[in-house]
Write an enzyme that holds these catalytic residues in place. Structure first.
Site, mmCIF file in Angstrom:
data_model
loop_
_atom_site.group_PDB
_atom_site.id
_atom_site.type_symbol
_atom_site.label_atom_id
_atom_site.label_comp_id
_atom_site.label_asym_id
_atom_site.label_seq_id
_atom_site.Cartn_x
_atom_site.Cartn_y
_atom_site.Cartn_z
ATOM 1 N N SER A 135 0.967 -1.420 -0.078
ATOM 2 C CA SER A 135 -0.045 0.009 -0.169
ATOM 3 C C SER A 135 1.072 1.320 0.032
ATOM 4 O O SER A 135 1.741 1.387 1.026
ATOM 5 C CB SER A 135 -0.892 -0.001 1.218
ATOM 6 O OG SER A 135 -1.568 1.282 1.192
ATOM 7 N N LYS A 163 -1.016 -1.090 -4.434
ATOM 8 C CA LYS A 163 -2.249 -0.193 -4.314
ATOM 9 C C LYS A 163 -1.829 1.493 -3.846
ATOM 10 O O LYS A 163 -0.984 1.700 -3.033
ATOM 11 C CB LYS A 163 -2.796 -0.844 -3.189
ATOM 12 C CG LYS A 163 -3.814 0.059 -2.258
ATOM 13 C CD LYS A 163 -4.485 -0.738 -1.127
ATOM 14 C CE LYS A 163 -4.872 -0.082 0.087
ATOM 15 N NZ LYS A 163 -5.514 -0.897 1.041
ATOM 16 N N LEU A 164 -2.461 2.083 -4.685
ATOM 17 C CA LEU A 164 -2.127 3.637 -4.365
ATOM 18 C C LEU A 164 -3.273 4.342 -3.489
ATOM 19 O O LEU A 164 -4.353 3.853 -3.930
ATOM 20 C CB LEU A 164 -2.102 4.250 -5.842
ATOM 21 C CG LEU A 164 -1.270 3.989 -6.729
ATOM 22 C CD1 LEU A 164 -1.342 4.980 -7.936
ATOM 23 C CD2 LEU A 164 0.112 4.061 -6.451
ATOM 24 N N LYS A 165 -3.035 5.147 -2.350
ATOM 25 C CA LYS A 165 -4.008 5.539 -1.652
ATOM 26 C C LYS A 165 -4.222 6.845 -2.511
ATOM 27 O O LYS A 165 -3.416 7.518 -3.220
ATOM 28 C CB LYS A 165 -3.330 5.996 -0.220
ATOM 29 C CG LYS A 165 -3.228 5.012 0.487
ATOM 30 C CD LYS A 165 -4.518 4.503 1.378
ATOM 31 C CE LYS A 165 -4.341 3.449 2.180
ATOM 32 N NZ LYS A 165 -5.486 2.807 2.918
ATOM 33 N N ASP A 190 -7.221 3.111 -3.324
ATOM 34 C CA ASP A 190 -8.141 3.094 -1.910
ATOM 35 C C ASP A 190 -8.365 4.387 -1.549
ATOM 36 O O ASP A 190 -7.483 5.152 -1.028
ATOM 37 C CB ASP A 190 -7.262 2.198 -0.820
ATOM 38 C CG ASP A 190 -8.016 2.099 0.299
ATOM 39 O OD1 ASP A 190 -9.236 2.647 0.506
ATOM 40 O OD2 ASP A 190 -7.382 1.476 1.486
ATOM 41 N N ASN A 192 -10.351 5.350 1.177
ATOM 42 C CA ASN A 192 -10.698 5.622 2.562
ATOM 43 C C ASN A 192 -11.927 6.552 2.708
ATOM 44 O O ASN A 192 -11.901 7.609 3.275
ATOM 45 C CB ASN A 192 -9.443 6.036 3.397
ATOM 46 C CG ASN A 192 -8.446 4.925 3.596
ATOM 47 O OD1 ASN A 192 -7.404 4.763 3.144
ATOM 48 N ND2 ASN A 192 -9.064 3.684 4.327
ATOM 49 N N GLU A 215 -11.067 0.613 -3.815
ATOM 50 C CA GLU A 215 -11.568 0.295 -2.426
ATOM 51 C C GLU A 215 -12.209 1.462 -1.644
ATOM 52 O O GLU A 215 -11.512 2.514 -1.717
ATOM 53 C CB GLU A 215 -10.272 -0.230 -1.681
ATOM 54 C CG GLU A 215 -10.366 -0.718 -0.430
ATOM 55 C CD GLU A 215 -8.922 -1.067 0.373
ATOM 56 O OE1 GLU A 215 -8.026 -1.233 -0.378
ATOM 57 O OE2 GLU A 215 -8.901 -1.010 1.622
ATOM 58 N N ASP A 240 -14.040 -1.899 2.528
ATOM 59 C CA ASP A 240 -13.057 -2.066 3.361
ATOM 60 C C ASP A 240 -14.005 -1.706 4.784
ATOM 61 O O ASP A 240 -14.510 -2.465 5.430
ATOM 62 C CB ASP A 240 -11.785 -1.405 3.439
ATOM 63 C CG ASP A 240 -10.910 -1.332 4.526
ATOM 64 O OD1 ASP A 240 -11.208 -2.013 5.347
ATOM 65 O OD2 ASP A 240 -9.799 -0.788 4.199
ATOM 66 N N LYS A 264 -10.212 -7.640 7.222
ATOM 67 C CA LYS A 264 -9.466 -7.149 8.172
ATOM 68 C C LYS A 264 -9.972 -7.713 9.355
ATOM 69 O O LYS A 264 -11.068 -7.283 9.730
ATOM 70 C CB LYS A 264 -9.381 -5.706 8.466
ATOM 71 C CG LYS A 264 -8.391 -5.041 7.296
ATOM 72 C CD LYS A 264 -8.477 -3.550 7.513
ATOM 73 C CE LYS A 264 -7.649 -2.803 6.380
ATOM 74 N NZ LYS A 264 -7.760 -1.364 6.324
ATOM 75 N N GLY A 292 -4.247 -4.685 5.858
ATOM 76 C CA GLY A 292 -3.435 -4.571 6.784
ATOM 77 C C GLY A 292 -3.701 -3.311 7.627
ATOM 78 O O GLY A 292 -4.400 -2.478 7.217
HETATM 79 O O1 SMG Z 1 -0.465 -2.784 6.690
HETATM 80 O O2 SMG Z 1 0.005 -2.460 4.667
HETATM 81 C C1 SMG Z 1 -0.413 -1.903 5.571
HETATM 82 C C2 SMG Z 1 -1.414 -0.878 5.501
HETATM 83 C C3 SMG Z 1 -2.506 -0.979 4.392
HETATM 84 O O3 SMG Z 1 -3.547 0.930 3.245
HETATM 85 C C4 SMG Z 1 -3.464 0.252 4.205
HETATM 86 N N1 SMG Z 1 -4.352 0.261 5.378
HETATM 87 O O4 SMG Z 1 -7.628 1.567 4.545
HETATM 88 O O5 SMG Z 1 -6.582 -0.308 3.966
HETATM 89 C C5 SMG Z 1 -6.638 0.744 4.576
HETATM 90 C C6 SMG Z 1 -5.402 1.188 5.268
HETATM 91 C C7 SMG Z 1 -5.742 1.325 6.807
HETATM 92 C C8 SMG Z 1 -4.644 1.905 7.506
HETATM 93 S S1 SMG Z 1 -4.212 3.495 7.458
HETATM 94 C C9 SMG Z 1 -3.271 3.873 8.779
HETATM 95 MG MG MG Z 2 -8.608 0.571 2.896
#
Ligand code: SMG
Ligand code: MG
Length: 368
Positions: A135, A163-165, A190, A192, A215, A240, A264, A292
Site C-alpha cells: 500500500s 495499491k495507491l492511496k 483506496d 478511505n 477500495e 473495507d 481485516k 493490513g
Molecule cells: O498494513 O500495509 C498495511 C497498510 C495497508 O493501506 C493500508 N491500510 O484502509 O486499507 C486501509 C489502510 C488502513 C490503515 S491506514 C493507517
Molecule cells: Mg482500505
C-alpha cells in the site's frame, strides 16, 4: 483455558517514511500488544489494530483499553473457555471489534501454543506461501516524483501488486502516471471514504487504468452510493470500512454494493469472524484479500496465516516488515520474489523479541 492475566504493552515504532491516507498522516506506529497469561501459565500474544485517534474507524487506543478492561475481560476472565467461544460471549457488547479481536487473538495464540498447532493450520490454510502487495501512501510532499520513486522501490523489491492511496485532487493523475510506467502491474486504489455520490462521474475516469479494484471510495454508511457506483463502474468496487460483520458482508454482496471484499480481522471483531466471512465469500465465488493495519510482526503473522486460506485470491496488504519498520518487534517478515512464507510454528509462530519490545514500549498497563 482460564484467562488469568492480561498486560497491555503500549509501543511506539518509528515508520521508515510517513504513511499518508485521505484521513491523515502517521510518522509513528502507536499500537498495543497484548500479553495474555492463562491459569496454567501459557502465554499468548495479540495485537490491537486501533490507532491513537478515531480516524480510520470509531475505535481508538485509549477507548479500546477501557473496553477490554471494563467490558470484555469482565466477561472472559476466570472462566473455563476456549477461543471459539469468545465471539459468542462478547456478543452482548456492541461494536468495539478491534478490542474484541485483540483479546480473541491472544487467547487463540495461547491455545495453539498449548496444543502445538500453527495458526495457519488451525484456520485451514492451503498454502505455504502467499503473494505480497503493498500500500503506497499519498506523498507527504504532494510530489509525483516522490510517488514514482517510492513505487519504483517496491517494484524493484518484487511486490506483486501496488495499491495507491487516493483522495480528491490526488487520483487520476498519479494513477495514470503509475499505469503508464508499469503497464502490466496489478494495480488498485483506496480512497478511505474520501468521495461522495457527487463524485461518481469523476471516479468513472479511473476505469481507463485497468485496475483490479477501487477500495472504499465513499463514506462507510453510504451503501446505496456504493451500489450506484458499482452499477456504473467497470472497475470492481471493493469494501473495507463498510464491512463490519458476516451478516453485513453477506448483505452488501447480495445488494450489489461490492464485488470484492477486503478482510481485516480487527475491523470485524477477530480472526474467527474474518474466517467466517472468507468462507461465505468463497462459497459465493466472491474474491477476498487480506487488508493490513500497519501491524507489527505479531499482527502480520496472523494476517499472513489468514491470507493463506483458499479464497484469498488477490494479493493482500501483507508487505514485508521493512515496508514500515527498520526494526520489527518480532523476527522480521521478509519477502522473496514477491512471496512470503506462512509461519508453521505453534500459535502465531512469532513472539516479541524482549530487547525490541523494551526499546519501543512507552507504557505497560495491567488490565487483568
Ligand atoms: O498494513 O500495509 C498495511 C497498510 C495497508 O493501506 C493500508 N491500510 O484502509 O486499507 C486501509 C489502510 C488502513 C490503515 S491506514 C493507517
Ligand atoms: Mg482500505
Amino acid at each position: 483455558m482460564k484467562i488469568a492475566k492480561v498486560v497491555v504493552h503500549h509501543v511506539a515504532m518509528p515508520l521508515v517514511r510517513p504513511f499518508r491516507t485521505s484521513f491523515g498522516v502517521d510518522y509513528t506506529k502507536e499500537t498495543m500488544l497484548l500479553e495474555l497469561t492463562t491459569a496454567d501459565g501459557v502465554v499468548g500474544w495479540g495485537e490491537c489494530v486501533a490507532a491513537p485517534e478515531p480516524t480510520y474507524s470509531h475505535e481508538f487506543n485509549a477507548a479500546a483499553v477501557l473496553v477490554m478492561r471494563d467490558h470484555l475481560l469482565t466477561r472472559l476472565a476466570g472462566v473455563e473457555l476456549s477461543a471459539e467461544e469468545v465471539p459468542g460471549i462478547l456478543e452482548p457488547v456492541r461494536g468495539n471489534p478491534m478490542a474484541k479481536g485483540a483479546l480473541e487473538l491472544a487467547l487463540i495464540d495461547a491455545q495453539l501454543r498449548a496444543s502445538g498447532q500453527s495458526f495457519a493450520s488451525y484456520l485451514g490454510s492451503t498454502r505455504t506461501e502467499i503473494p505480497c502487495g503493498v500500500s503506497v501512501g499519498i506523498p507527504a510532499d504532494d510530489s509525483l516524483e516522490t510517488l514514482m520513486n517510492e513505487v519504483s522501490v517496491y517494484m524493484d523489491a518484487g511486490y506483486k501488486r501496488i495499491k495507491l492511496k487516493i483522495e480528491p485532487g490526488w487520483d487520476i493523475v498519479p494513477t495514470r502516471m503509475v499505469r503508464e510506467r508499469w503497464p502490466l502491474v496489478p494495480l488498485q486504489v483506496d480512497a478511505n471514504q474520501a468521495y461522495s455520490r457527487a463524485d461518481i462521474e469523476h471516479l468513472l475516469e479511473l476505469d481507463e487504468f485497468d485496475l483490479l479494484l477501487i477500495e472504499q471510495p465513499l463514506y462507510e454508511d453510504d451503501l446505496l452510493g456504493h451500489k450506484l457506483l458499482a452499477d456504473r463502474m467497470v472497475t470492481p468496487v471493493c469494501l473495507d470500512e463498510s464491512i463490519i460483520s458476516l451478516e453485513n458482508a453477506d448483505s452488501l454482496i447480495e445488494f450489489g454494493a461490492c464485488e470484492i471484499i477486503n478482510i481485516k480481522a480487527g475491523r470485524v471483531g477477530g480472526y474467527l469472524t474474518a474466517k467466517a466471512i472468507h468462507d461465505m465469500a468463497f462459497a459465493r465465488g466472491i474474491p477476498v484479500w487480506c487488508g493490513g493495519m500497519v501491524e507489527t510482526g505479531l499482527g502480520r503473522a496472523a494476517n499472513v496465516a489468514l491470507a493463506s486460506l483458499p479464497g484469498f485470491v488477490l494479493p493482500g496488504d501483507t508487505s514485508a516488515s521493512d515496508r514500515f519498520f527498520t526494526t520489527d518487534i518480532t523476527e522480521p517478515f521478509v519477502m522473496n520474489d514477491g512471496m512470503m512464507t506462512v509461519p508453521t510454528s505453534p500459535g502465531l509462530g512469532v513472539t516479541p523479541i524482549p530487547e525490541f519490545l523494551e526499546k519501543f514500549t512507552t507504557a505497560t498497563e495491567i488490565v487483568l
